[in-house]
Design an enzyme around this catalytic site. Structure first.
Site, PDB file in Angstrom:
ATOM      1  N   ILE A  71       0.683  -1.245  -0.066  1.00 49.46           N
ATOM      2  CA  ILE A  71       0.099   0.045   0.055  1.00 49.46           C
ATOM      3  C   ILE A  71       0.872   1.386   0.056  1.00 49.46           C
ATOM      4  O   ILE A  71       1.764   1.551   0.604  1.00 49.46           O
ATOM      5  CB  ILE A  71      -0.977   0.070   1.082  1.00 49.46           C
ATOM      6  CG1 ILE A  71      -1.680  -1.315   1.453  1.00 49.46           C
ATOM      7  CG2 ILE A  71      -1.848   1.187   1.153  1.00 49.46           C
ATOM      8  CD1 ILE A  71      -2.752  -1.538   0.251  1.00 49.46           C
ATOM      9  N   TYR A  98      -4.478   1.557   9.192  1.00 52.67           N
ATOM     10  CA  TYR A  98      -3.765   0.507   8.456  1.00 52.67           C
ATOM     11  C   TYR A  98      -2.761  -0.141   9.631  1.00 52.67           C
ATOM     12  O   TYR A  98      -2.967  -1.309   9.696  1.00 52.67           O
ATOM     13  CB  TYR A  98      -2.965   0.734   7.222  1.00 52.67           C
ATOM     14  CG  TYR A  98      -4.020   1.381   6.000  1.00 52.67           C
ATOM     15  CD1 TYR A  98      -4.997   0.856   5.912  1.00 52.67           C
ATOM     16  CD2 TYR A  98      -3.143   2.285   5.297  1.00 52.67           C
ATOM     17  CE1 TYR A  98      -5.675   1.169   4.883  1.00 52.67           C
ATOM     18  CE2 TYR A  98      -3.998   2.868   4.011  1.00 52.67           C
ATOM     19  CZ  TYR A  98      -5.083   2.197   4.095  1.00 52.67           C
ATOM     20  OH  TYR A  98      -5.713   2.848   3.117  1.00 52.67           O
ATOM     21  N   GLY A 305     -10.933   0.937  -3.547  1.00 51.52           N
ATOM     22  CA  GLY A 305      -9.494   0.961  -3.811  1.00 51.52           C
ATOM     23  C   GLY A 305      -8.601   0.421  -2.702  1.00 51.52           C
ATOM     24  O   GLY A 305      -9.074  -0.587  -2.128  1.00 51.52           O
ATOM     25  N   GLU A 306      -7.410   0.966  -2.283  1.00 47.64           N
ATOM     26  CA  GLU A 306      -6.566   0.304  -1.297  1.00 47.64           C
ATOM     27  C   GLU A 306      -5.977  -1.155  -1.652  1.00 47.64           C
ATOM     28  O   GLU A 306      -5.673  -1.708  -0.975  1.00 47.64           O
ATOM     29  CB  GLU A 306      -7.261   0.467   0.060  1.00 47.64           C
ATOM     30  CG  GLU A 306      -7.752   1.672   0.574  1.00 47.64           C
ATOM     31  CD  GLU A 306      -8.598   1.644   1.618  1.00 47.64           C
ATOM     32  OE1 GLU A 306      -8.412   0.996   2.571  1.00 47.64           O
ATOM     33  OE2 GLU A 306      -9.267   2.630   1.795  1.00 47.64           O
ATOM     34  N   GLY A 307      -6.293  -1.432  -2.741  1.00 51.56           N
ATOM     35  CA  GLY A 307      -6.062  -2.889  -3.181  1.00 51.56           C
ATOM     36  C   GLY A 307      -6.976  -3.892  -2.899  1.00 51.56           C
ATOM     37  O   GLY A 307      -6.859  -5.213  -3.215  1.00 51.56           O
TER      38      GLY A 307
END
Length: 338
Positions: A71, A98, A305-307
């Site tokens: 990230i 996170y 998003g964010e993977g």
């Protein structure tokens, strides 16, 4: 691995001698797949995925054991223009989330058995407002590309890249419009949830950026420098590092795709090691995927998003690899072939 470039010219040189897929591993995986205890083609796209993965890993009977989710977080000068439903300070706050394990991406990484790294990219120094000047200098772009490159774990056998940065769907829309053509309105979506007059204002910002940098937009790296963000550049650097190391990549949503599209514009084979994990609910994502020739695995209406969408797809790929490598052949099982 330390980035082998200190300039944009050096980064371009990376793409002059890209390694190819391991043809022997592809042949071995294909041959093995033909002998497994199932009708030919019965596992559909899982069979294609497993053979693709085998070729990039270089093993006809591969394992998927060390997926990495990287990230990248960066702040955008255009966020001050009100292009997002959230204020710029949310970027820093989400990075803390996170690290505390409280975000959706943390939970999905746990389920997928993936390690997770977070790279902060000068969060106290946003990029410049691209309607006024280039978002980054050349040195800043090179530093962001290198940060992405160096964030990739050399021992990983799969890479997913994700991002956090208030305002980054605006940057992604500008990049897509610059690379693919079309109007700002065609590529600008709701992002974090803007609508009505706020969406109109966001679209105007993209249009202003395209007009401001029109003379620079024939060069993909200049597109990234003028219109992108540090986290978008870092994703591009990480994807490039994986390509050089023959590490398979699962792409995420619209922002990740905009980063990948820069590499594709440099040379289409730059993304041979990548598949699209999903198509997001961000309106322009299907068109962006089509432009880089990627068919998504999933369509779940996600737009975080964010993977996250790509991480959900990890276990699909894991299932494909498990079948190729773990199933018995007709001969081993004593089953009569069809």
């Amino acid at each position: 691995m330390k980035a082998p470039f200190t300039s944009l010219a050096g980064f371009r040189a990376v793409f002059e001698t890209l390694p190819q897929v391991d043809a022997e591993a592809v042949e071995a995986a294909t041959a093995r797949n033909e002998t497994l205890t199932k009708p030919k083609g019965a596992l559909g796209r899982l069979e294609e995925l497993a053979i693709w993965y085998a070729g990039w890993i270089g093993d006809g009977r591969p394992a998927l054991e060390r997926p990495q989710v990287a990230i990248f977080a960066g702040n955008h000068g255009i966020a001050a223009r009100g292009v997002s439903a959230f204020p710029p300070e949310v970027t820093v706050q989400m990075v803390a989330n996170y690290r505390a394990g409280g975000a959706a991406v943390n939970q999905l990484c746990h389920v997928a058995g993936a390690s997770m790294t977070v790279t902060e990219l000068e969060l106290d120094r946003p990029t410049l407002d691209f309607t006024v000047s280039p978002a980054m200098t050349e040195d800043e772009l090179v530093a962001a590309l290198a940060a992405g490159w160096e964030a990739v774990d050399d021992e990983s056998d799969l890479l997913v890249v994700g991002e956090m940065g208030i305002g980054n769907t605006t940057a992604a829309a500008a990049i897509a419009a610059a690379l693919f053509g079309g109007t700002a309105a065609e590529w600008t979506g709701r992002g974090s949830g803007v609508a009505g007059s706020a969406l109109e204002a966001k679209t105007r910002v993209v249009a202003e950026g395209l007009e401001r940098h029109a003379d620079a937009l024939s060069d993909p790296l200049e597109v990234l420098r003028c219109l992108g963000g540090r986290e978008i550049a870092a994703m591009a650097g990480a994807i490039a590092r994986a390509r050089v190391g023959r590490t398979p990549v699962i792409l995420d949503g619209f922002i990740c795709t905009s980063a990948a599209a820069v590499l594709h514009a440099l040379t289409p084979s730059a993304l041979d090691h990548a598949i699209a994990g999903h198509v997001s609910a961000e309106g322009a994502h299907p068109a962006a995927l089509a432009r880089i020739g990627k068919e998504p695995l999933l369509d779940l209406g996600m737009r975080l998003g964010e993977g996250t969408g790509a991480i959900v797809a990890i276990n699909i790929l894991r299932s494909a690899v498990a079948c190729l490598s773990g199933m018995a052949t007709f001969a081993e099982a004593g089953v009569s072939g069809g």
